[in-house]
Design an enzyme around this catalytic site. Structure first.
Site, PDB file in Angstrom:
ATOM      1  N   LYS A 113     -76.722 -18.688  -2.012  1.00 35.09           N
ATOM      2  CA  LYS A 113     -75.814 -17.527  -1.924  1.00 35.09           C
ATOM      3  C   LYS A 113     -76.710 -16.292  -1.840  1.00 35.09           C
ATOM      4  CE  LYS A 113     -72.712 -14.298  -2.823  1.00 35.09           C
ATOM      5  NZ  LYS A 113     -73.663 -13.182  -2.617  1.00 35.09           N
ATOM      6  N   GLY A 157     -77.936 -11.919 -14.831  1.00 35.73           N
ATOM      7  CA  GLY A 157     -78.602 -13.128 -15.337  1.00 35.73           C
ATOM      8  C   GLY A 157     -77.966 -13.618 -16.635  1.00 35.73           C
ATOM      9  N   CYS A 202     -88.890  -6.413  -8.855  1.00 37.00           N
ATOM     10  CA  CYS A 202     -88.761  -6.664 -10.297  1.00 37.00           C
ATOM     11  C   CYS A 202     -90.086  -6.442 -11.012  1.00 37.00           C
ATOM     12  CB  CYS A 202     -88.309  -8.103 -10.547  1.00 37.00           C
ATOM     13  SG  CYS A 202     -86.716  -8.436  -9.843  1.00 37.00           S
ATOM     14  N   GLU A 262     -85.159   0.061 -15.945  1.00 36.98           N
ATOM     15  CA  GLU A 262     -85.928  -0.320 -14.762  1.00 36.98           C
ATOM     16  C   GLU A 262     -85.515   0.637 -13.645  1.00 36.98           C
ATOM     17  OE1 GLU A 262     -84.855  -4.165 -13.262  1.00 36.98           O
ATOM     18  OE2 GLU A 262     -86.886  -4.530 -12.546  1.00 36.98           O
ATOM     19  N   GLU A 304     -75.259  -9.744  -0.816  1.00 33.52           N
ATOM     20  CA  GLU A 304     -74.302  -9.214   0.166  1.00 33.52           C
ATOM     21  C   GLU A 304     -74.997  -8.305   1.184  1.00 33.52           C
ATOM     22  OE1 GLU A 304     -73.616 -10.104  -3.449  1.00 33.52           O
ATOM     23  OE2 GLU A 304     -73.656  -7.930  -3.482  1.00 33.52           O
ATOM     24  N   SER A 349     -98.503 -11.198  -6.517  1.00 34.79           N
ATOM     25  CA  SER A 349     -97.606 -12.241  -6.012  1.00 34.79           C
ATOM     26  C   SER A 349     -98.320 -13.205  -5.070  1.00 34.79           C
ATOM     27  CB  SER A 349     -96.444 -11.595  -5.250  1.00 34.79           C
ATOM     28  OG  SER A 349     -95.806 -10.668  -6.091  1.00 34.79           O
ATOM     29  N   GLU A 409     -85.062 -15.265 -13.037  1.00 35.90           N
ATOM     30  CA  GLU A 409     -86.132 -14.280 -12.833  1.00 35.90           C
ATOM     31  C   GLU A 409     -85.429 -12.932 -12.788  1.00 35.90           C
ATOM     32  OE1 GLU A 409     -87.939 -11.584 -11.149  1.00 35.90           O
ATOM     33  OE2 GLU A 409     -88.264 -12.807  -9.344  1.00 35.90           O
ATOM     34  N   GLY A 411     -82.504 -11.630  -9.998  1.00 39.84           N
ATOM     35  CA  GLY A 411     -81.684 -10.417  -9.939  1.00 39.84           C
ATOM     36  C   GLY A 411     -81.718  -9.688 -11.270  1.00 39.84           C
TER      37      GLY A 411
HETATM   38  C1  SIN Z   1     -88.914  -9.698  -7.181  1.00 39.06           C
HETATM   39  O1  SIN Z   1     -88.949  -8.501  -7.129  1.00 39.06           O
HETATM   40  O2  SIN Z   1     -87.947 -10.276  -7.657  1.00 39.06           O
HETATM   41  C2  SIN Z   1     -90.011 -10.572  -6.651  1.00 39.06           C
HETATM   42  C3  SIN Z   1     -91.265  -9.860  -6.395  1.00 39.06           C
HETATM   43  C4  SIN Z   1     -92.350 -10.758  -5.873  1.00 39.06           C
HETATM   44  O3  SIN Z   1     -92.185 -11.978  -5.734  1.00 39.06           O
HETATM   45  O4  SIN Z   1     -93.413 -10.232  -5.594  1.00 39.06           O
END
Ligand code: SIN
Length: 513
Positions: free
Chosen positions: A205, A266, A317, A415, A208, A475, A283, A261
């Site tokens: 999913k 979450g 995130c 955040e 949007e 990452s 996450e 998200g």
């Molecule tokens: C995220 O912002 O959820 C993932 C960031 C990343 O994988 O570098």
């Protein structure tokens, strides 16, 4: 040339693809994976209600497509098809799954330029960064194609000579993968790669705001020969999303859920999953501390700051959120930050070559960032740079620096998810660790120090799941990505990425003479 001819033919055959004509102007070569239908049981389908919702380019608000606005009935069909496909997919060998995942990876690589164009069009991400995300996204398919063959069991020394004890790993079943708009490609492959490698089937999913990348990925899965029902994509508008999400978490046919998200959503999904004791990977939100100690290499700290703060216009995130700078280096750092932002950040439409900071994703996001800056200033923060919507209008926000900030201000408490840096001075290591750890979240943290003892002390004491040490970009498919505290549970990527999709079955063989 052959691809170009093919693409023209596809555009003629499918009038609905004509909406994507503007992408051809940006060099789109092959239009057949630009879908405006969802993907269930190996078929491209509309919503049973016939309803659709629009997808818009955040850089200019123009509608770029329409996708099915699915509801529970459609979601149930996707779950049913994933459940049916699981009965045979779970019996494939690891090598067979590995070969298919590798094909999927090869196709993503072959089409990376087109996939990046789609991503920029729906997420606003500057094109070079979008290309980076496609490379990042495909690397998860490559990684899990390899890991599929290494999901080992264990033979355990038995306490009784008449018994042998063995653990085998099995796929858990159908998994729901609920993915965000900020990485419309990589967050899908990070989850789906691990799920398929483990022998699970999935219902995706997508957010949007960014369903087109998900549908393009599904198209390439189909072309790679991944059997019908193994990968399904359900698209739904914001109003329909709660009902769809509810079913994805509570259906008895779903064995697990993976979500990337906000922490608020979450927590809701965690509650929903508890009714059926589903396996869940979360996450969630960050609020990353970014600490610069006196001994830091200033240039490295600035480079790290630029990438950790302004990647995807601050909408990740793991974006640096609370910037703590020790008093001995504070003035130099602040001056260098201002200069770097003014000289090196170019805001605008992600399709322009020189642009490296795009728009925010939607109206509610820009309202939130604007409100957060205004409220912090009202509470005494000093605006050093930016601070308002950009002259370009729409969803563009100026890269912003706030100083004189404190723990109770929204720019520190929350955040930010935007191009806003809240910079605070500190004196001692103890003091900064106390401030950094006084936070319910613990996804990523960063610090810059050349003092090796300090590096180890701080790395051990900083309460986050991941730490960039003298590094702003952490990452990678090889990395164990995930948080502690309210930032989530489980790890994605790395060899641990399959844990959410497998369970351990213990076999005890008795009667051995
Ligand atoms: C995220 O912002 O959820 C993932 C960031 C990343 O994988 O570098």
């Amino acid at each position: 040339m052959r691809l170009l001819k093919q693409s023209r033919r596809v555009l003629q055959l499918h009038p609905h693809l004509l909406k994507f004509d503007f992408l051809k102007g940006h060099g789109l070569r092959y239009a057949s994976f630009l879908h405006q239908e969802a993907y269930i049981g190996g078929k491209w389908v509309s919503a049973s209600s016939g309803k659709t919702f629009t997808v818009a380019n955040p850089a200019n608000g123009k509608v770029i497509g329409h996708v099915p606005d699915m509801a529970e009935e459609d979601t149930q069909a996707a779950i049913d098809s994933a459940y049916e496909a699981f009965q045979s997919w779970k019996r494939t060998t690891a090598k067979e799954r590995s070969i298919l995942l590798r094909k999927w990876y090869d196709l993503m690589e072959a089409h990376k330029d087109d996939l990046a164009l789609i991503l920029t069009a729906e997420a606003g991400k500057p094109l070079a960064e979008a290309r980076g995300e496609i490379g990042y996204g495909s690397s998860f398919l490559e990684w899990f194609a390899e890991e599929a063959k290494r999901i080992y069991g264990e033979v355990v020394p038995s306490p009784a000579s008449s018994k042998e004890m063995i653990f085998i790993r099995e796929p858990i079943g159908v998994v729901s993968l609920i993915t965000p708009w900020n990485f419309p490609n990589a967050m899908i492959t990070r989850k789906a790669g691990a799920a398929l490698a483990s022998g699970c089937t999935c219902v995706i999913k997508p957010a949007e705001d960014t369903p087109l990348s998900a549908l393009a990925i599904a198209d390439l899965a189909e072309k790679a020969g991944i059997p019908p029902g193994v990968v399904n994509v359900v698209t739904a508008s914001r109003p329909n999303t709660p009902a769809v999400g509810n079913l994805l978490c509570t259906s008895p046919k779903v064995a697990g859920v993976s979500f990337t998200g906000s922490s608020a959503v979450g927590k809701l999904l965690y509650r929903l999953c508890s009714t059926g004791i589903k396996k869940i990977g979360l996450e969630l939100g960050g609020n990353a501390p970014f600490i610069v100690f006196n001994s830091a290499d200033l240039n490295k700290a600035i480079e790290g700051f630029l990438v950790a703060k302004f990647r995807n216009a601050g909408q990740t995130c793991i974006s640096a959120n609370r910037i703590y700078v020790q008093s001995g280096i504070y003035d130099q750092f602040l001056a260098a930050c201002k200069e770097a932002i003014s000289k090196r950040l170019v805001i605008g439409d992600g399709f322009s070559k020189e642009v490296n900071v795009g728009p925010l994703i939607n109206q509610s996001q820009i309202n939130k960032v604007e409100g957060l800056v205004n409220d912090s200033v009202k509470m005494g923060a000093e605006l050093v740079l930016g601070g308002k919507r950009h002259d370009l209008g729409g969803l563009f926000f100026e890269p912003t620096i706030l100083t004189q900030v404190s723990a109770e201000m929204p720019c520190i408490r929350e955040e930010i998810f935007g191009p806003v840096a809240a910079i605070q001075k500190f004196e001692t290591e103890e003091e900064v660790l106390a401030m950094a750890n006084a936070c319910p979240h613990g996804l990523a943290g960063y610090f810059f120090s050349q003092d090796i003892s300090q590096v180890w002390r701080v790395a051990r004491r900083l309460e986050t799941g991941m730490i960039g040490i003298n590094e702003g970009l952490i990452s990678a498919a090889e990395a164990a990505f995930g948080g502690i505290k309210e930032s989530g549970i489980g790890r994605e990527g790395s060899r641990h990425g399959v844990d959410d999709y497998t369970h351990i079955k213990y076999l005890c063989m008795g009667g051995i003479n």
